[in-house]
Design an enzyme around this catalytic site. Structure first.
Site, mmCIF file in Angstrom:
data_model
loop_
_atom_site.group_PDB
_atom_site.id
_atom_site.type_symbol
_atom_site.label_atom_id
_atom_site.label_comp_id
_atom_site.label_asym_id
_atom_site.label_seq_id
_atom_site.Cartn_x
_atom_site.Cartn_y
_atom_site.Cartn_z
ATOM 1 N N ASP A 126 0.844 -1.193 0.000
ATOM 2 C CA ASP A 126 0.000 0.000 0.000
ATOM 3 C C ASP A 126 0.886 1.253 0.000
ATOM 4 O OD1 ASP A 126 -2.076 1.769 0.228
ATOM 5 O OD2 ASP A 126 -2.711 1.149 2.226
ATOM 6 N N ARG A 127 1.567 1.483 -1.115
ATOM 7 C CA ARG A 127 2.570 2.541 -1.203
ATOM 8 C C ARG A 127 1.964 3.913 -1.478
ATOM 9 N NH1 ARG A 127 5.241 6.292 -1.497
ATOM 10 N NH2 ARG A 127 7.473 6.536 -1.901
ATOM 11 N N LYS A 128 0.803 3.940 -2.149
ATOM 12 C CA LYS A 128 0.133 5.199 -2.490
ATOM 13 C C LYS A 128 1.082 6.171 -3.186
ATOM 14 C CE LYS A 128 -3.409 5.091 1.167
ATOM 15 N NZ LYS A 128 -2.992 3.925 1.969
ATOM 16 N N PHE A 129 1.646 5.740 -4.296
ATOM 17 C CA PHE A 129 2.537 6.608 -5.073
ATOM 18 C C PHE A 129 1.798 7.876 -5.487
ATOM 19 C CE2 PHE A 129 4.463 2.404 -5.863
ATOM 20 C CZ PHE A 129 5.779 2.686 -5.522
ATOM 21 N N ASN B 240 -0.504 0.666 -5.383
ATOM 22 C CA ASN B 240 -1.556 1.642 -5.676
ATOM 23 C C ASN B 240 -0.968 3.030 -5.824
ATOM 24 O OD1 ASN B 240 -0.907 2.022 -2.982
ATOM 25 N ND2 ASN B 240 -3.019 2.019 -2.227
#
Length: 557
Positions: free
Chosen positions: A385-388, A414
């Site tokens: 769940d890196r949320k780039f 994501n």
């Protein structure tokens, strides 16, 4: 604080208890004779209501031949006693004077030209008139048996409020627009299933607006049998309501008001005749509800696997069908050892195992190897769940390099679309050759999120252009999107799920599996604290697995 100075106790059936010797004339329609009001000692005098905190009450005023008749009427409107014929006629005159009932040529919403127009919104600006209205309407229903009342939004709300304050009647309120946050209630206030609810309306023509209020009240299991209205236009509304089990109690019929206005020479015979003819010739018919379009049948996960254009989305659907689970667990723990232990415990119950690699105390190839081995053995996907949220060139390095080398071991990652679609191109450059998938953050579960509205629509559109790499969305309510959840080959995963609704001190909002899967049309429930903080995470995971799968099966029916 009591609003009215005279306030007898109310019986269970809604009637007043009065001391022995008190007699009051029954309420009667406009045009009928009325008995005089009698006080406790039998005299015709009545004490003026005393001022109490300045609300609705007036000081005594000296009698004066020059004083307008409305002063005494307004004072009397603060009591529960039935209105005299003089007071009733005075209210009709006041409604005409303030422009609530107008005569002329008026184009109605339907396109018809009407010789009469009733606009009761104006009475909120005339407290004396509003008081008299509430008292007149109370007289119609004071002997009915009910527990609470509900005003039809919007014009009837101040009337219902005035009745509530004046006569001690508990009130609930119907939301015309139900919000998608907070309690998400259609009916606000204190009530319980089985209570009897009186609907309060200002004007009835066809009765359609009353029926719109009836539906949400019945959905809350409230019993509704009666409606009180100030004016019945006599155009079929009472009959329509009767067909739906409702009795209409009207303070005035429009024809009776015409009689009073003619008596006082405010409406001539010609105008009155036009109004009566209009009423007779324009009886309303409730529109036949159009058959609701059949909701598109929800496809089973195994069917959707064949529609997925991304290999990870296809594999995820297959795992979900094979293991009978739509549960993802958020491994928000502090150490790598805790994370691996959790994966081992809950692995049999999940389709996706979600990590935040940068919160672990350490990271190396041995941890990667162990996590991948557990994932293969328990048949689940790893989701970092890196949320780039950076420009394309930067995310290439963040995704494929650095100390974590996320693309090497995480099946799913994501990204936000804040930087624009270039971020998808950058991630795809690294992930697609490795057979990875990306979830776009379309909505978030935190209070006050800006990821909604036009942003969500832009995210959905971007996904259509990159279905080879974009496998779906992080979303909250895909059922509410324009066009619904979109392509059945895309997966919706929803965070903030617990077995009971609520929230935490930091703004996280929780929804139930049934709500997320059934009502909001998501596919995967993401659960964190409800499992990782449980005394037995494996048992908790099994409970969430069962709840999520039951919601999915129910949504197929």
């Amino acid at each position: 604080m009591r609003l009215f100075s005279q306030r007898p106790h109310r019986t269970a059936a809604g009637a007043d208890k009065r001391p022995a010797g008190v007699t009051v004339a029954p309420a009667s329609p406009v045009g009928a004779s009325r008995a005089s009001q009698v006080s406790v000692d039998g005299s015709s005098k009545r004490e003026q209501p005393t001022a109490r905190m300045g609300v609705f009450h007036r000081h005594k005023q000296p009698a004066s031949a020059d004083a307008p008749s409305t002063s005494s009427v307004a004072a009397k409107a603060t009591t529960r006693e039935p209105m005299t014929q003089e007071e009733i006629e005075d209210l009709v005159l006041q409604l005409n004077k303030v422009g609530a009932v107008k005569f002329g040529e008026f184009k109605l919403k339907s396109g018809l030209m009407s010789p009469v127009y009733v606009d009761l919104r104006v009475i909120v600006s005339y407290p004396d008139v509003l008081e008299q209205v509430s008292r007149m309407m109370w007289a119609q229903i004071k002997d009915l048996n009910f527990d609470i009342m509900c005003g039809v939004p919007y014009t009837a709300l101040p009337i219902a409020t005035c009745m509530s304050l004046g006569f001690g009647l508990p009130m609930v309120m119907r939301r015309k627009e139900v919000k998608d946050y907070g309690t998400k209630k259609a009916i606000e206030g204190a009530y319980s299933a089985g209570q009897r609810c009186l609907i309060v309306e200002d004007l009835v023509t066809s009765g359609a607006s009353v029926l719109e209020t009836l539906d949400p009240l019945q959905k809350e299991q409230l019993q509704v049998t009666d409606v009180v209205v100030l004016i019945d236009r006599e155009q079929g509304g009472a009959a329509h309501l009767a067909k739906n089990g409702l009795t209409l109690h009207a303070a005035f019929k429009l024809s009776s008001m015409l009689d009073v206005l003619q008596k006082h020479q405010l409406v001539d015979e010609d105008v009155a005749g036009k109004v009566r003819a209009f009423i007779a010739e324009n009886q309303t018919q409730l529109p036949t509800p159009a058959a609701a379009p059949a909701a598109p049948k929800r496809l089973r996960y195994e069917e959707r696997a064949g529609l997925a254009k991304n290999s990870v989305a296809k594999r995820c659907f297959e795992i979900m069908a094979r293991k009978k689970t739509n549960l993802a667990v958020a491994a928000d723990v502090a150490t790598a050892d805790e994370m691996l232990a959790l994966a081992e415990q809950i692995g049999p119950h999940v389709c996706v195992f979600k990590t935040h690699v940068d919160i672990f105390d350490r990271w190396d190839d041995s941890i990667v190897a162990k996590l991948q081995e557990i994932a293969d053995r328990h048949d689940f996907l790893i989701f970092e769940d890196r949320k780039f949220a950076d420009i394309g060139n930067t995310v290439v390095s963040q995704y494929g390099g650095g100390i974590y080398k996320i693309a090497d071991w995480s099946h799913i990652t994501n990204a936000h679309l804040v930087p624009g679609p270039g971020i998808i191109d950058g991630l795809k450059q690294v992930g697609l050759p490795k057979g990875r998938g990306c979830l776009l953050l379309a909505e978030m579960s935190s209070k006050g999120t800006l990821a909604n509205g036009a942003y969500t629509e832009a995210v959905a559109e971007a996904a259509k252009q990159h279905e080879d790499f974009v496998m779906g969305f992080i979303s909250i309510n895909p059922a509410a999107w324009k066009g619904g959840p979109g392509s059945p080959g895309l997966i919706h995963m929803t965070p903030g799920v617990q077995l009971a609704e609520g929230g935490d001190a930091l703004g996280q909002q929780y929804n139930t599996p049934a709500n997320v899967i059934g009502t909001r049309s998501s596919d995967v429930i993401i659960v964190g604290r409800g499992i990782i903080k449980a005394a037995d995470p494996a048992t908790a995971a099994a409970e969430y697995q069962a709840a999520g799968w039951a919601a999915y099966e129910a949504s197929l029916a």
